[in-house]
Design a protein around this motif. Structure first.
Motif, PDB file in Angstrom:
ATOM      1  N   GLU A  40     -47.489 -37.592  -4.187  1.00 52.24           N
ATOM      2  CA  GLU A  40     -46.636 -36.800  -5.078  1.00 52.24           C
ATOM      3  C   GLU A  40     -45.737 -35.848  -4.282  1.00 52.24           C
ATOM      4  O   GLU A  40     -46.195 -35.114  -3.413  1.00 52.24           O
ATOM      5  CB  GLU A  40     -47.509 -35.991  -6.043  1.00 52.24           C
ATOM      6  N   LYS A  74     -42.027 -49.250  -7.071  1.00 53.36           N
ATOM      7  CA  LYS A  74     -40.635 -48.761  -7.084  1.00 53.36           C
ATOM      8  C   LYS A  74     -40.529 -47.412  -6.389  1.00 53.36           C
ATOM      9  O   LYS A  74     -39.574 -47.154  -5.646  1.00 53.36           O
ATOM     10  CB  LYS A  74     -40.121 -48.657  -8.510  1.00 53.36           C
ATOM     11  N   THR A  75     -41.507 -46.545  -6.638  1.00 54.41           N
ATOM     12  CA  THR A  75     -41.504 -45.234  -5.979  1.00 54.41           C
ATOM     13  C   THR A  75     -41.537 -45.389  -4.467  1.00 54.41           C
ATOM     14  O   THR A  75     -40.796 -44.717  -3.742  1.00 54.41           O
ATOM     15  CB  THR A  75     -42.713 -44.402  -6.443  1.00 54.41           C
ATOM     16  N   ASP A  78     -38.126 -46.590  -3.297  1.00 55.70           N
ATOM     17  CA  ASP A  78     -37.074 -45.576  -3.401  1.00 55.70           C
ATOM     18  C   ASP A  78     -37.225 -44.452  -2.379  1.00 55.70           C
ATOM     19  O   ASP A  78     -36.263 -43.737  -2.090  1.00 55.70           O
ATOM     20  CB  ASP A  78     -37.069 -44.966  -4.805  1.00 55.70           C
ATOM     21  N   THR A  79     -38.434 -44.263  -1.866  1.00 55.76           N
ATOM     22  CA  THR A  79     -38.701 -43.169  -0.933  1.00 55.76           C
ATOM     23  C   THR A  79     -38.196 -43.515   0.465  1.00 55.76           C
ATOM     24  O   THR A  79     -38.315 -44.656   0.921  1.00 55.76           O
ATOM     25  CB  THR A  79     -40.213 -42.874  -0.869  1.00 55.76           C
TER      26      THR A  79
END
Length: 206
Positions: A40, A74-75, A78-79
């Motif tokens: 997170e 996806k996270t 995208d990171t």
């Protein structure tokens, strides 16, 4: 200055090279939530080449498949991802770049980079070892499984320096997995056996 977080799955004997045979039987909702907490707010993922190849070989396909894990996939895609590798070929995933030059120097610069608040190191044992030795790891997060793996790469290799750590938090999951979060620390004090004889059972009888 960014916080550098190492997150690792570990067996009781210190093995952090994951074997599905001992890892996945303990993966439940609590572990999933802990992993989500580790990632997170991550601005950058810092990965060794072996871990990166494992990620890049699985998560893009999982994102495309649209299954239950597609959101997390996806996270990850995208990171921003920074990979410690000596290879010269394309890494084949979006938002990925190679470490330029010396790892410690590059991570020191990354730690001070404007806009970078949290750098997460998933797995990547060789990277973690180098950064621990350089004093660059701010948190060591371990999900310790109640099993002795007996084979595989261990987090701590042999060396001259010891690594005192301070326990920031601990949590026990229903599966018996223990989540431990440590930060670098100093030894409580310089002491020899003669300094603790009054703490030995029966040594301080009144």
């Amino acid at each position: 200055m960014a916080t550098i977080v190492s997150t690792l799955f570990s067996a009781l004997d210190g093995v952090v090279e994951i074997d599905p045979a001992w890892h996945f039987p303990y993966f439940d909702e609590r572990m999933g939530a802990a992993v989500g907490e580790d990632y997170e707010g991550a601005d950058v993922l810092l990965l060794g080449r072996v871990t990166y190849d494992s990620f890049a070989g699985a998560w893009p396909d999982r994102e495309a498949a649209g299954g239950e894990d597609a959101g997390f996939a996806k996270t990850l895609g995208d990171t921003r991802k920074v990979v410690a590798t000596r290879g010269s070929h394309d890494l084949g995933w979006r938002n990925v770049e190679k470490v330029q030059g010396d790892l410690v120097e590059a991570v020191t610069a990354l730690k001070a980079e404007p806009g970078v608040g949290k750098v997460v190191i998933p797995g990547s044992v060789s990277v973690v070892r180098q950064l621990l030795a350089a004093g660059l790891v701010d948190e060591l997060r371990l999900l310790v499984h109640p099993v002795a793996a007996r084979k595989g790469e261990r987090l701590f290799d042999e060396g001259d320096a010891i690594y005192p750590l301070r326990l920031l938090s601990s949590d026990v999951f229903p599966t018996g997995v223990v989540r431990l979060v440590y930060a670098p620390a100093e030894l409580p004090a310089a002491a020899k056996y003669e300094d603790v004889t009054d703490k030995v059972p029966g040594g301080a009888e009144s």
